[in-house]
Design a protein around this motif. Structure first.
Motif, short mmCIF file in Angstrom:
data_model
loop_
_atom_site.label_atom_id
_atom_site.label_comp_id
_atom_site.label_asym_id
_atom_site.label_seq_id
_atom_site.Cartn_x
_atom_site.Cartn_y
_atom_site.Cartn_z
N TRP A 68 0.79 -1.23 0.00
CA TRP A 68 0.00 0.00 0.00
C TRP A 68 0.82 1.28 0.00
O TRP A 68 0.45 2.24 -0.69
CB TRP A 68 -0.98 -0.02 1.16
CG TRP A 68 -1.81 -1.27 1.17
CD1 TRP A 68 -1.86 -2.22 2.12
CD2 TRP A 68 -2.68 -1.71 0.12
NE1 TRP A 68 -2.71 -3.24 1.76
CE2 TRP A 68 -3.23 -2.94 0.51
CE3 TRP A 68 -3.05 -1.18 -1.13
CZ2 TRP A 68 -4.12 -3.65 -0.27
CZ3 TRP A 68 -3.94 -1.88 -1.91
CH2 TRP A 68 -4.47 -3.10 -1.48
N MET A 94 2.66 -5.08 -6.32
CA MET A 94 1.48 -5.40 -5.53
C MET A 94 1.06 -6.85 -5.74
O MET A 94 0.76 -7.56 -4.77
CB MET A 94 0.33 -4.46 -5.92
CG MET A 94 -1.01 -4.82 -5.28
SD MET A 94 -2.35 -3.75 -5.83
CE MET A 94 -2.43 -4.19 -7.59
N THR A 95 1.03 -7.31 -6.97
CA THR A 95 0.56 -8.67 -7.24
C THR A 95 1.68 -9.70 -7.24
O THR A 95 1.45 -10.87 -6.93
CB THR A 95 -0.15 -8.72 -8.60
OG1 THR A 95 0.72 -8.16 -9.61
CG2 THR A 95 -1.44 -7.91 -8.56
N ARG A 99 -0.27 -10.17 -3.92
CA ARG A 99 -1.52 -10.57 -4.54
C ARG A 99 -2.70 -10.38 -3.59
O ARG A 99 -3.28 -11.35 -3.08
CB ARG A 99 -1.45 -12.01 -5.01
CG ARG A 99 -2.59 -12.38 -5.98
CD ARG A 99 -2.35 -13.75 -6.57
NE ARG A 99 -3.40 -14.13 -7.47
CZ ARG A 99 -3.41 -15.26 -8.15
NH1 ARG A 99 -2.43 -16.11 -8.01
NH2 ARG A 99 -4.40 -15.55 -8.96
N PRO A 100 -3.09 -9.13 -3.31
CA PRO A 100 -4.25 -8.88 -2.45
C PRO A 100 -5.51 -9.54 -3.02
O PRO A 100 -5.61 -9.82 -4.22
CB PRO A 100 -4.37 -7.35 -2.46
CG PRO A 100 -3.02 -6.86 -2.85
CD PRO A 100 -2.46 -7.89 -3.78
N TRP A 103 -7.16 -7.36 -5.91
CA TRP A 103 -6.14 -6.58 -6.60
C TRP A 103 -6.67 -5.96 -7.88
O TRP A 103 -6.16 -4.92 -8.33
CB TRP A 103 -4.93 -7.45 -6.90
CG TRP A 103 -5.21 -8.56 -7.89
CD1 TRP A 103 -5.60 -9.82 -7.61
CD2 TRP A 103 -5.12 -8.47 -9.33
NE1 TRP A 103 -5.77 -10.55 -8.77
CE2 TRP A 103 -5.48 -9.74 -9.84
CE3 TRP A 103 -4.78 -7.46 -10.22
CZ2 TRP A 103 -5.50 -10.02 -11.20
CZ3 TRP A 103 -4.80 -7.73 -11.58
CH2 TRP A 103 -5.16 -9.00 -12.06
N GLN A 104 -7.68 -6.59 -8.50
CA GLN A 104 -8.20 -6.05 -9.76
C GLN A 104 -8.75 -4.64 -9.56
O GLN A 104 -8.55 -3.76 -10.42
CB GLN A 104 -9.30 -6.95 -10.33
CG GLN A 104 -8.84 -8.36 -10.67
CD GLN A 104 -9.04 -9.34 -9.54
OE1 GLN A 104 -9.13 -8.93 -8.37
NE2 GLN A 104 -9.12 -10.62 -9.86
N VAL A 106 -7.88 -2.45 -7.24
CA VAL A 106 -6.76 -1.53 -7.03
C VAL A 106 -6.08 -1.21 -8.35
O VAL A 106 -5.74 -0.05 -8.64
CB VAL A 106 -5.75 -2.13 -6.03
CG1 VAL A 106 -4.59 -1.18 -5.80
CG2 VAL A 106 -6.44 -2.46 -4.71
N ALA A 143 0.24 -5.59 -13.55
CA ALA A 143 -0.40 -6.21 -12.39
C ALA A 143 -0.79 -7.66 -12.70
O ALA A 143 -0.63 -8.55 -11.86
CB ALA A 143 -1.62 -5.41 -11.97
N THR A 147 0.65 -11.43 -11.04
CA THR A 147 -0.05 -12.59 -10.48
C THR A 147 0.58 -13.89 -10.96
O THR A 147 0.65 -14.87 -10.22
CB THR A 147 -1.53 -12.56 -10.87
OG1 THR A 147 -1.66 -12.65 -12.31
CG2 THR A 147 -2.19 -11.29 -10.40
#
Length: 379
Positions: A68, A94-95, A99-100, A103-104, A106, A143, A147
């Protein structure tokens, strides 16, 4: 990122973070110095642009712990300086590192920020279509690639963990195997030697003493030979584990020589048995006779090893005999060998039988004796 433990060395991650921080500074500070930067509301003071660039660069060092700070700082940096490269780095990190769960969303938010900044950029065309294409290509696509990187790292980590677990299981099984072989070889030989030594101490005839001492010597040589064969197998050289059904008759003969009353029923073709099954039968008889020497020498013993259909049944059963007890009391019979306890023998035999896909049982008999038995498949 905890899941990457053992996949990417820590000092490599630090080098990558430092390079990414330098890349952020290279895209923000020089453009602010030459006046090429811009903000979505006009132009920000130079010191604010520099501060935002430095803070964004610093977030690269914590991207592996939490995504973040880099996501927020890169979006602010894009709005203040017009530089969108940090957002691409933040979207990928981030991913790829975390991989929150959503994430899509964000990534789509960063795409929207990119589109606004790119549309407001006085140095590019103001084509909505091209702005959208660039936003999706430079933000959402990194992003998405992140993944895949995350999944690949997890797969490598899971494979390595699985290999370590299999290695630990294999090592534990080897230790148990060595313990079984050492126990069965040494305990049987030493029990016979100690028993023979006790009988030699009480013997009065020179011929009897010579016979008993020869038995001690033979058992010592046999134990050394089996230990040498065991070491040969452990060294992955040519060789095999000692003993099979063909050696059961020898075990019975040795037991009779030490004074046990043993009957044998052997009806198994040794050439038709799998090696593991044959060896398990041998070790079961060996353990049974050793236990009888230690705990119930004044008994009658029945050793059976017979083929029954597609299985082989092997057992060692002792039955109390009052006449033998009377002779033992008169010091004319066999004596019990000293026992130091332990309890590893039957557990080892049970493991051997289960490894050969057989069934093992041990317990007292209605006649007051004790039996250990197993049924093992011939194929």
């Amino acid at each position: 990122m905890g899941d990457k433990a053992g996949v990417v060395p820590a000092h490599h991650e630090l080098v990558v973070d430092a390079l990414l921080a330098c890349a952020v500074l290279a895209f923000t500070i020089p453009t602010s110095m030459i006046g090429y930067s811009f903000a979505v509301w006009g132009r920000a003071p130079f010191w604010i642009e520099v501060l935002v660039g430095v803070v964004t660069a610093a977030t690269m060092f914590v991207r592996c712990r939490t995504p973040w700070p880099a996501v927020v700082a890169s979006a602010v940096c894009a709005c203040v300086t017009g530089q969108t490269v940090p957002m691409a780095l933040a979207a990928f990190s981030m991913t790829a590192e975390h991989r929150p769960r959503r994430w899509q969303y964000v990534a789509l938010a960063l795409v929207a920020v990119y589109w606004v900044v790119d549309y407001m950029d006085p140095h590019t065309d103001r084509s909505v279509y091209l702005n959208v294409v660039r936003a999706v290509t430079l933000i959402y696509l990194p992003a998405l690639v992140g993944t895949w990187v995350y999944a690949y790292r997890r797969m490598v980590w899971d494979l390595r963990r699985g290999v370590r677990e299999r290695e630990e299981i294999a090592a534990a099984e080897e230790r148990r195997k060595i313990a079984r072989e050492m126990h069965d070889t040494v305990t049987h030989a030493v029990t016979a030697m100690v028993l023979s030594a006790g009988m030699a101490r009480d013997a009065t005839e020179p011929g009897e003493v010579r016979e008993l001492t020869a038995t001690i010597e033979d058992k010592g040589v046999q134990a050394l030979s089996e230990l040498r064969e065991l070491l040969t197998v452990l060294r992955h050289e040519e060789g095999d584990l000692a003993g099979g059904v063909d050696a059961i008759a020898r075990l019975v003969g040795e037991a009779k020589a030490t004074g046990l009353h043993v009957d044998l029923r052997l009806d198994v073709p040794p050439e038709g048995l799998p090696r593991q099954v044959s060896h398990a039968c041998y070790r079961l008889v060996q353990e049974g006779l050793s236990n009888i020497r230690k705990h119930a020498p004044a008994t009658r013993v029945l050793v059976t090893c017979e083929a029954v259909g597609d299985q082989v049944a092997v057992s060692v059963t002792d039955t109390p005999d009052e006449a033998l007890h009377g002779r033992a009391a008169g010091r004319t019979g066999v004596r019990a060998a000293p026992s130091l306890g332990g309890g590893y023998g039957l557990a080892g035999i049970r493991e051997r039988v289960h490894l050969a896909h057989g069934r093992f049982s041990a317990g007292p008999t209605p006649e007051g004796g004790f039996t250990i038995a197993a049924r093992l498949p011939l194929k």
